[in-house]
Design an enzyme around this catalytic site. Structure first.
Site, PDB file in Angstrom:
ATOM      1  N   ASP A 172       4.854 -16.592   2.641  1.00 46.41           N
ATOM      2  CA  ASP A 172       3.908 -17.433   3.725  1.00 46.41           C
ATOM      3  C   ASP A 172       3.608 -18.116   3.549  1.00 46.41           C
ATOM      4  O   ASP A 172       4.105 -18.760   2.319  1.00 46.41           O
ATOM      5  CB  ASP A 172       2.685 -17.146   2.080  1.00 46.41           C
TER       6      ASP A 172
ATOM      7  N   ARG B 108      -9.954 -20.182  -2.495  1.00 47.96           N
ATOM      8  CA  ARG B 108      -9.789 -20.258  -1.053  1.00 47.96           C
ATOM      9  C   ARG B 108      -8.645 -21.710  -2.250  1.00 47.96           C
ATOM     10  O   ARG B 108      -8.717 -23.139  -2.168  1.00 47.96           O
ATOM     11  CB  ARG B 108     -10.732 -20.951  -0.008  1.00 47.96           C
TER      12      ARG B 108
ATOM     13  N   GLU C 274      -6.784 -20.426   7.041  1.00 45.28           N
ATOM     14  CA  GLU C 274      -8.019 -19.160   6.638  1.00 45.28           C
ATOM     15  C   GLU C 274      -8.116 -18.310   7.233  1.00 45.28           C
ATOM     16  O   GLU C 274      -9.268 -17.196   6.962  1.00 45.28           O
ATOM     17  CB  GLU C 274      -9.525 -19.665   7.101  1.00 45.28           C
TER      18      GLU C 274
ATOM     19  N   GLN D  75      -2.094 -24.054   8.966  1.00 44.60           N
ATOM     20  CA  GLN D  75      -2.762 -25.152   9.581  1.00 44.60           C
ATOM     21  C   GLN D  75      -2.064 -25.948  10.219  1.00 44.60           C
ATOM     22  O   GLN D  75      -0.632 -26.133  10.562  1.00 44.60           O
ATOM     23  CB  GLN D  75      -3.458 -26.596   8.299  1.00 44.60           C
TER      24      GLN D  75
ATOM     25  N   THR E  69      -4.482 -14.780   0.849  1.00 37.57           N
ATOM     26  CA  THR E  69      -5.420 -12.924   0.028  1.00 37.57           C
ATOM     27  C   THR E  69      -5.102 -12.315   0.111  1.00 37.57           C
ATOM     28  O   THR E  69      -4.907 -10.859  -1.190  1.00 37.57           O
ATOM     29  CB  THR E  69      -6.779 -13.184   0.565  1.00 37.57           C
TER      30      THR E  69
END
Length: 314
Positions: free
Chosen positions: A199, A177, A43, A203, A48
């Protein structure tokens, strides 16, 4: 000698020449290609950033593309509501009404991974919950549990999202998300150069896969969500909660020490500046989480510079 070659030998010779030419072409293309590896915790905004690059330098998102995000937007809404329902119990916050309690029970049973649309009953339950005073109080304490930064954006606009003819806007697509799993590569042509952006999942469970991306990296862009300074990280299967900014700092220190990046440039990208400013200026002093910060409590510039120094001196 070639005049004495058999047809098979002449064919093989032509194939070998074509392979050599192809290898030379690929070598020239590789020299003009910039490989940018996006790293950061979950996150932090990597996906994005890729979406924004697609809008600015790629094909963008036409109506059909955006329509494909509709189910994902609905899943984000359900995930946000279920996160708050769980937090209501964990934080022992009472609902303002019995109807809200019943709505929470109804929504808890929804299997998020199966959501493609939201039926009329669930829509009413979500709207009722988001109006509930207890749920709003729970949202104000969101730093104490895991919830998407985009939760309020979607929940404040439920009438539009639940309309029969709803098609996600570009902003909806940017804010949605979708946890990145595995390794995803995207090519962008910028002026005369080809940018290969890689990318990878942020996590903890995904980080062991990063090593496969480390070869021939031109630049590493490490993204940091400034707004996570007062948030806790708790991933599935882990009982210990840690400050998310501290997690990001530790990962950055590990990344900068890797031998694979000795000849790669490093870009530190401080992200989610708007959410950071809102928190600093209204409700969440940086010194509550980083006692060594001695600047003014509501000065987001000094607070940002403090965090920047934390990374650049690590």
């Amino acid at each position: 000698m070639s005049c004495f070659q058999s047809p098979e030998e002449r064919l093989q010779h032509r194939i070998n020449r074509e392979i050599d030419r192809q290898l030379q072409r690929e070598k020239r293309e590789l020299k003009s290609e910039i490989k940018l590896l996006l790293l950061g915790t979950g996150e932090s905004g990597k996906s994005t950033f890729i979406k924004q690059m697609r809008i600015i330098h790629g094909s963008g998102y036409n109506e059909a593309d955006r329509t494909n995000f509709k189910a994902t937007v609905y899943r984000n809404v359900i995930v946000a509501i279920q996160a708050m329902v769980t937090a209501m119990s964990d934080l022992q916050i009472p609902y303002a009404s019995g109807a809200a309690q019943e709505a929470a029970t109804q929504l808890e049973s929804i299997a998020v991974e199966e959501v493609q649309t939201i039926d009329a009953g669930a829509k009413s339950a979500i709207q009722l919950l988001w109006r509930d005073g207890g749920v709003r109080q729970c949202y104000q304490r969101r730093r104490e549990y895991q919830i998407s930064d985009s939760a309020k954006y979607y929940l404040d606009d439920l009438d539009r999202l639940f309309a029969q003819d709803y098609i996600p806007t570009m902003q909806d697509v940017l804010r949605v998300r979708v946890p990145t799993t595995g390794i995803n590569e995207y090519l962008f042509n910028i002026e005369t150069r080809v940018f290969r952006m890689v990318d990878v999942g942020g996590q903890r469970s995904e980080r062991r896969k990063w090593i496969h991306c480390f070869e021939n990296v031109t630049s590493v862009m490490f993204l940091v969500a400034l707004s996570e300074y007062d948030q806790l990280l708790q991933e599935t299967g882990e009982d210990v909660k840690v400050n998310r900014m501290e997690e990001s700092l530790a990962l950055f220190k590990t990344t900068t020490g890797l031998q694979w990046f000795a000849n790669s440039s490093l870009i530190l990208f401080l992200n989610k500046k708007d959410l950071f400013e809102e928190k600093i200026n209204t409700s969440s002093p940086l010194s509550d989480y980083f006692p060594d910060y001695k600047g003014p409590p509501k000065d987001h510039i000094q607070a940002r510079d403090f965090i920047l120094r934390k990374f650049t001196s690590s």
